[in-house]
Motif scaffolding. Structure first.
Motif, PDB file in Angstrom:
ATOM      1  N   SER A  66       0.827  -1.200   0.000  1.00 60.31           N
ATOM      2  CA  SER A  66       0.000   0.000   0.000  1.00 60.31           C
ATOM      3  C   SER A  66       0.870   1.263   0.000  1.00 60.31           C
ATOM      4  N   SER A  67       0.878   1.935  -1.113  1.00 60.85           N
ATOM      5  CA  SER A  67       1.536   3.239  -1.235  1.00 60.85           C
ATOM      6  C   SER A  67       0.811   4.004  -2.327  1.00 60.85           C
ATOM      7  N   HIS A  68       0.952   5.312  -2.317  1.00 64.98           N
ATOM      8  CA  HIS A  68       0.315   6.116  -3.358  1.00 64.98           C
ATOM      9  C   HIS A  68       0.887   5.776  -4.729  1.00 64.98           C
ATOM     10  N   THR A  69       2.186   5.505  -4.780  1.00 61.28           N
ATOM     11  CA  THR A  69       2.825   5.154  -6.050  1.00 61.28           C
ATOM     12  C   THR A  69       2.228   3.877  -6.615  1.00 61.28           C
ATOM     13  N   ASN A  70       2.108   2.853  -5.776  1.00 60.63           N
ATOM     14  CA  ASN A  70       1.547   1.591  -6.249  1.00 60.63           C
ATOM     15  C   ASN A  70       0.077   1.732  -6.628  1.00 60.63           C
ATOM     16  N   ARG A  71      -0.669   2.497  -5.854  1.00 60.03           N
ATOM     17  CA  ARG A  71      -2.082   2.708  -6.181  1.00 60.03           C
ATOM     18  C   ARG A  71      -2.223   3.424  -7.529  1.00 60.03           C
ATOM     19  N   ARG A  72      -1.364   4.410  -7.791  1.00 60.01           N
ATOM     20  CA  ARG A  72      -1.400   5.109  -9.080  1.00 60.01           C
ATOM     21  C   ARG A  72      -1.032   4.161 -10.220  1.00 60.01           C
ATOM     22  N   PHE A  73      -0.019   3.323  -9.994  1.00 58.66           N
ATOM     23  CA  PHE A  73       0.384   2.356 -11.021  1.00 58.66           C
ATOM     24  C   PHE A  73      -0.774   1.416 -11.349  1.00 58.66           C
ATOM     25  N   LEU A  74      -1.417   0.861 -10.328  1.00 59.65           N
ATOM     26  CA  LEU A  74      -2.536  -0.061 -10.548  1.00 59.65           C
ATOM     27  C   LEU A  74      -3.695   0.644 -11.249  1.00 59.65           C
ATOM     28  N   ALA A  75      -4.023   1.840 -10.799  1.00 61.87           N
ATOM     29  CA  ALA A  75      -5.124   2.593 -11.413  1.00 61.87           C
ATOM     30  C   ALA A  75      -4.796   2.940 -12.873  1.00 61.87           C
ATOM     31  N   GLY A  76      -3.536   3.274 -13.148  1.00 61.24           N
ATOM     32  CA  GLY A  76      -3.126   3.624 -14.503  1.00 61.24           C
ATOM     33  C   GLY A  76      -3.266   2.475 -15.482  1.00 61.24           C
ATOM     34  N   HIS A  77      -3.217   1.242 -14.980  1.00 62.59           N
ATOM     35  CA  HIS A  77      -3.368   0.061 -15.829  1.00 62.59           C
ATOM     36  C   HIS A  77      -4.715  -0.625 -15.620  1.00 62.59           C
ATOM     37  N   ALA A  78      -5.636   0.066 -14.937  1.00 62.04           N
ATOM     38  CA  ALA A  78      -6.989  -0.448 -14.669  1.00 62.04           C
ATOM     39  C   ALA A  78      -6.949  -1.826 -14.006  1.00 62.04           C
ATOM     40  N   ILE A  79      -6.055  -1.966 -13.028  1.00 62.94           N
ATOM     41  CA  ILE A  79      -5.922  -3.227 -12.295  1.00 62.94           C
ATOM     42  C   ILE A  79      -6.615  -3.071 -10.948  1.00 62.94           C
ATOM     43  N   GLY A  80      -7.620  -3.903 -10.695  1.00 64.66           N
ATOM     44  CA  GLY A  80      -8.279  -3.898  -9.393  1.00 64.66           C
ATOM     45  C   GLY A  80      -7.326  -4.448  -8.352  1.00 64.66           C
ATOM     46  N   HIS A  81      -7.521  -4.104  -7.098  1.00 63.92           N
ATOM     47  CA  HIS A  81      -6.600  -4.568  -6.053  1.00 63.92           C
ATOM     48  C   HIS A  81      -7.345  -4.866  -4.762  1.00 63.92           C
ATOM     49  N   SER A  82      -6.640  -5.552  -3.865  1.00 67.72           N
ATOM     50  CA  SER A  82      -7.213  -5.943  -2.577  1.00 67.72           C
ATOM     51  C   SER A  82      -6.672  -5.103  -1.423  1.00 67.72           C
ATOM     52  N   LEU A  83      -6.053  -3.969  -1.740  1.00 67.70           N
ATOM     53  CA  LEU A  83      -5.567  -3.088  -0.677  1.00 67.70           C
ATOM     54  C   LEU A  83      -6.753  -2.483   0.055  1.00 67.70           C
ATOM     55  N   LYS A  84      -6.524  -2.090   1.297  1.00 67.00           N
ATOM     56  CA  LYS A  84      -7.580  -1.421   2.038  1.00 67.00           C
ATOM     57  C   LYS A  84      -8.011  -0.177   1.277  1.00 67.00           C
ATOM     58  N   LEU A  85      -9.312   0.031   1.238  1.00 67.93           N
ATOM     59  CA  LEU A  85      -9.844   1.194   0.541  1.00 67.93           C
ATOM     60  C   LEU A  85      -9.560   2.449   1.344  1.00 67.93           C
ATOM     61  N   ILE A  86      -9.244   3.521   0.642  1.00 69.68           N
ATOM     62  CA  ILE A  86      -9.046   4.801   1.321  1.00 69.68           C
ATOM     63  C   ILE A  86     -10.034   5.802   0.738  1.00 69.68           C
ATOM     64  N   GLY A  87     -10.424   6.742   1.545  1.00 68.11           N
ATOM     65  CA  GLY A  87     -11.367   7.744   1.088  1.00 68.11           C
ATOM     66  C   GLY A  87     -12.783   7.200   1.027  1.00 68.11           C
ATOM     67  N   HIS A  88     -13.632   7.908   0.318  1.00 64.98           N
ATOM     68  CA  HIS A  88     -15.035   7.536   0.192  1.00 64.98           C
ATOM     69  C   HIS A  88     -15.177   6.380  -0.793  1.00 64.98           C
ATOM     70  N   SER A  89     -15.970   5.380  -0.439  1.00 59.61           N
ATOM     71  CA  SER A  89     -16.204   4.254  -1.340  1.00 59.61           C
ATOM     72  C   SER A  89     -17.674   3.870  -1.290  1.00 59.61           C
ATOM     73  N   THR A  90     -18.115   3.257  -2.363  1.00 62.69           N
ATOM     74  CA  THR A  90     -19.507   2.839  -2.451  1.00 62.69           C
ATOM     75  C   THR A  90     -19.656   1.461  -1.802  1.00 62.69           C
TER      76      THR A  90
END
Length: 151
Positions: A66-90
């Motif tokens: 869990s890091s902002h860098t890794n989250r950005r990398f995953l989001a940039g490649h549209a890869i879902g992940h099992s990291l704890k959710l941060i911020g508002h979520s549905t």
């Protein structure tokens, strides 16, 4: 290695960064010294994408990544992940994340099997690189058993 986990404050054997694709285990790196997995996520995902010909749809990963860098990398490649959710979520996001985290437990089971069945707690090969050879054999044997079970 002092890990501070409940029930097992100290663990023995290698620390391994692995991918689990369709029940098959792929080893990316291994060390006996403690290391942070955080910087290795991009390499592991890229290695898998080269093998599979595309980026994975999901990364069932430990919160150690869990890091902002890794989250950005995953989001940039549209890869879902099992990291704890941060911020508002549905509610749908939370349900999907909970299911991914449950699936990640299968990988933990694989690690337990490799530790118990393939003697990761005690390296038996007394040659240069014996630990690497033994862990590679453990992964290879697991993958062969899995392949024969699927045949």
């Amino acid at each position: 290695m002092v890990r501070g986990k409940e029930g097992k404050p100290v663990e023995f054997g290698p620390k391994v960064l692995l991918s689990w694709v369709g029940g098959f285990a792929l080893r990316h790196t291994m060390a006996y010294d403690p290391f942070s997995e955080n910087p290795w996520l991009e390499r592991a995902v890229t290695d898998c994408s080269k093998l599979l010909g595309q980026f994975p749809k999901e990364a069932l990963i430990d919160d150690g990544f869990s890091s902002h860098t890794n989250r950005r990398f995953l989001a940039g490649h549209a890869i879902g992940h099992s990291l704890k959710l941060i911020g508002h979520s549905t509610p749908e996001d939370r349900t999907k994340n909970r299911k991914r985290r449950v699936c990640r437990n299968q990988v933990e089971g694989l690690i337990g099997t490799l530790k118990n069945s393939f003697y990761w707690d005690k390296i038996r090969l007394r040659v240069d690189g014996g630990e690497s050879i033994q862990t590679s054999l453990a992964f290879g044997t697991h993958n062969l058993v899995r392949a024969f079970a699927n045949a």
